[in-house]
Design a protein around this motif. Structure first.
Motif, PDB file in Angstrom:
ATOM      1  N   ALA B   9      24.681  98.409  39.307  1.00 39.72           N
ATOM      2  CA  ALA B   9      25.984  98.165  39.939  1.00 39.72           C
ATOM      3  C   ALA B   9      27.101  98.891  39.182  1.00 39.72           C
ATOM      4  O   ALA B   9      28.128  99.232  39.768  1.00 39.72           O
ATOM      5  N   CYS B  10      26.916  99.118  37.893  1.00 41.34           N
ATOM      6  CA  CYS B  10      27.955  99.745  37.064  1.00 41.34           C
ATOM      7  C   CYS B  10      28.245 101.155  37.562  1.00 41.34           C
ATOM      8  O   CYS B  10      27.338 101.940  37.796  1.00 41.34           O
ATOM      9  N   ALA B  59      29.643  93.966  38.066  1.00 40.09           N
ATOM     10  CA  ALA B  59      28.382  94.339  37.412  1.00 40.09           C
ATOM     11  C   ALA B  59      28.079  93.452  36.210  1.00 40.09           C
ATOM     12  O   ALA B  59      26.996  93.543  35.637  1.00 40.09           O
TER      13      ALA B  59
END
Lengths: 445, 64
Positions: B9-10, B59
């Motif tokens: 997600a980062c 994230a």
């Protein structure tokens, strides 16, 4: 056969004013942009009425018509709410980045590479092109540029204060200060003369502020300017980003000439008026909010929060996508080829996503702002931009004890049209200042 | 309290690294690296929560 890339002028893809060209030329007959009467059905972000009143327009749309549309530009959507902006930014299947600047020329690039990788690229090529740029723009690489940026700001402030002293304390903070900072920083990174700033701004005005609406001759295009520089660096690499890209490879294969040109054009175009806008808008805010100015002078622990709040509240950049597959967003049924604007600045003021969204909270503790975009296309220069904004404001408040807008009416400030919004003229009156001392001996270089 | 970090997600916004450098480092490409994978020391809890509250991509999460 040489592995070295050739500049775009020799690659058979030079810009031509048809639908397959890039944005560097203009329509032979510019399209009319009449005034807008109803923003929900006929939104036009390239006219001054929009630029001057954007926050009010966004608020109206978020409340009344969360996915607005216009027939201008061949059909364009405007989702104003954070939820829709976020979901579209994360959906690279239905929304392509092959077109990122909504324009009258009908120009959209080719997926998955596009004309300025990686910002115009789609997966899977996007990540490959992006990887090439992540290193030079990582936080640790950017930290090394801070001292020179600080010195640039101090020297600009000294010049600006001298100019103000001859003019009853009045000076244009946009043209005397904020616009020069990113020009000098990116020129240094790319290895281009800082004195070419006027040319860079001309490219930007034509490509971003009035896409396809300003007449230009082929010799004045950005392609013509960069062509010679890229050739030079192919033959004689230096320690700069143009040389790095001209000699970079993907799995041992040199980049195509169009890729080299497109990435360099991106770095030149994307890093300048975005950062210029953020610095200028923040100064516009401080000019009208002396309490915040004073807080920043006396409470340095506020900086990490204040910088992000400036970015949230005055996010300059609206991106765009091209619809790939028939898709529904809210009540809107979008068709392949439609433009979609992604107004991150409107998302950043959505009360559904932020507490007290329409209030500037200098020490905001929860701030998941989208000023640098969301999803895989997060601004590759975000660390650089953030550093420039922080240093520009820190040096400003350190030197300027008090200042105000020179014209009492805040609406007298001219905001840029197009997808990058910020004050292009910002006359302020300096009410008290101490010129900064040089931190290093002038080198004369 | 522990921190969970989702590398997929980062997107490299680096907000966590700026707000809580004791808890997050950043790699050469600008993606976050969790420095403390176990229990977060109590004096760093506030900073770690700040990082969570400012991640644009959600994230990072707190695990009690």
């Amino acid at each position: 056969m040489s592995n070295a890339p050739q500049p775009p002028g020799t690659s058979g893809s030079a810009a031509t004013p048809d639908g397959d060209s890039d944005l560097d030329l203009t329509l032979l007959e510019p399209v009319e942009h009449p005034p807008v009467e109803d923003w929900t059905t006929d939104l036009d972000h390239t006219i001054s009425d929009y630029a001057q009143n954007a926050p009010e327009i966004w608020a109206e749309l978020r409340d009344e018509c969360p996915v607005a549309h216009t027939d201008r530009f061949g059909g364009c959507w405007f989702p104003a709410r954070h939820e829709d902006v976020s979901s579209i930014a994360h959906d690279t299947e239905n929304f392509s980045s092959r077109g990122i600047i909504v324009n009258d020329m009908g120009f959209r690039g080719e997926s998955p590479v596009g004309f300025a990788p990686p910002i115009t690229s789609d997966p899977p090529f996007h990540q490959i092109a992006r990887k090439l740029l992540l290193g030079p723009f990582s936080p640790k690489a950017v930290a090394a540029l801070e001292p020179a940026t600080r010195e640039t700001c101090r020297s600009l402030i000294r010049e600006m204060l001298a100019e103000a002293a001859d003019n009853d304390g009045v000076v244009d903070a946009a043209t005397a200060y904020s616009q020069h900072i990113p020009v000098r920083v990116i020129a240094r990174m790319l290895g281009l003369p800082e004195t070419d700033g006027e040319k860079f701004r001309a490219f930007i005005h034509r490509i971003l502020e009035k896409p396809g609406q300003v007449a230009v001759t082929p010799g004045e295009t950005m392609a013509a300017y960069l062509e010679g520089v890229i050739l030079e660096r192919v033959d004689e690499p230096r320690d700069d980003l143009i040389s790095y890209l001209a000699h970079a490879d993907i799995d041992g294969m040199p980049l195509t000439p169009d890729h080299v040109f497109g990435s360099i054009a991106l770095l030149l175009i994307a890093g300048i008026d975005t950062t210029w806008s953020a610095i200028g808008a923040s100064l516009w805010h401080l000019a009208q909010n002396p309490r915040h100015h004073e807080q920043l002078r006396t409470q340095p622990e506020l900086w990490p929060f204040a910088v992000e709040e400036f970015l949230r509240f005055y996010a300059p950049v609206t991106m765009a996508r091209v619809v790939q597959e028939p898709v529904q967003v809210g009540q809107a049924e979008m068709s392949p080829g439609d433009w979609v604007l992604l107004p991150f600045p409107s998302a950043n003021r959505d009360p559904e996503a932020f507490e007290d969204a329409e209030t500037f909270v200098i020490d905001r503790q929860k701030n998941r702002h989208a000023a640098f975009g969301l999803g895989i296309h997060r601004c590759v220069g975000s660390n650089l931009a953030r550093m420039e904004l922080r240093v520009a404001l820190q040096e400003w408040v350190a030197a300027i004890e008090a200042f105000e807008l020179a014209d009492e009416d805040p609406e007298a400030v001219r905001w840029a049209t197009g997808q990058v919004r910020g004050p292009r003229e910002l006359p302020v009156r300096i009410l008290g200042a101490t010129p900064p001392q040089p931190t290093t001996q002038p080198t004369g270089a | 309290m522990r921190i969970e970090y989702d590398r997929d997600a980062c997107q490299g916004h680096n907000r966590c690294y700026l707000l809580a450098p004791e808890v997050f480092d950043v790699d050469d490409e600008g993606y976050a690296v969790l420095r403390i994978t176990g229990e977060i020391p109590s004096e760093l809890e506030e900073k770690a929560k700040l990082a969570v509250d400012n991640c644009p991509e959600y994230a990072i999460t707190v695990v009690q």
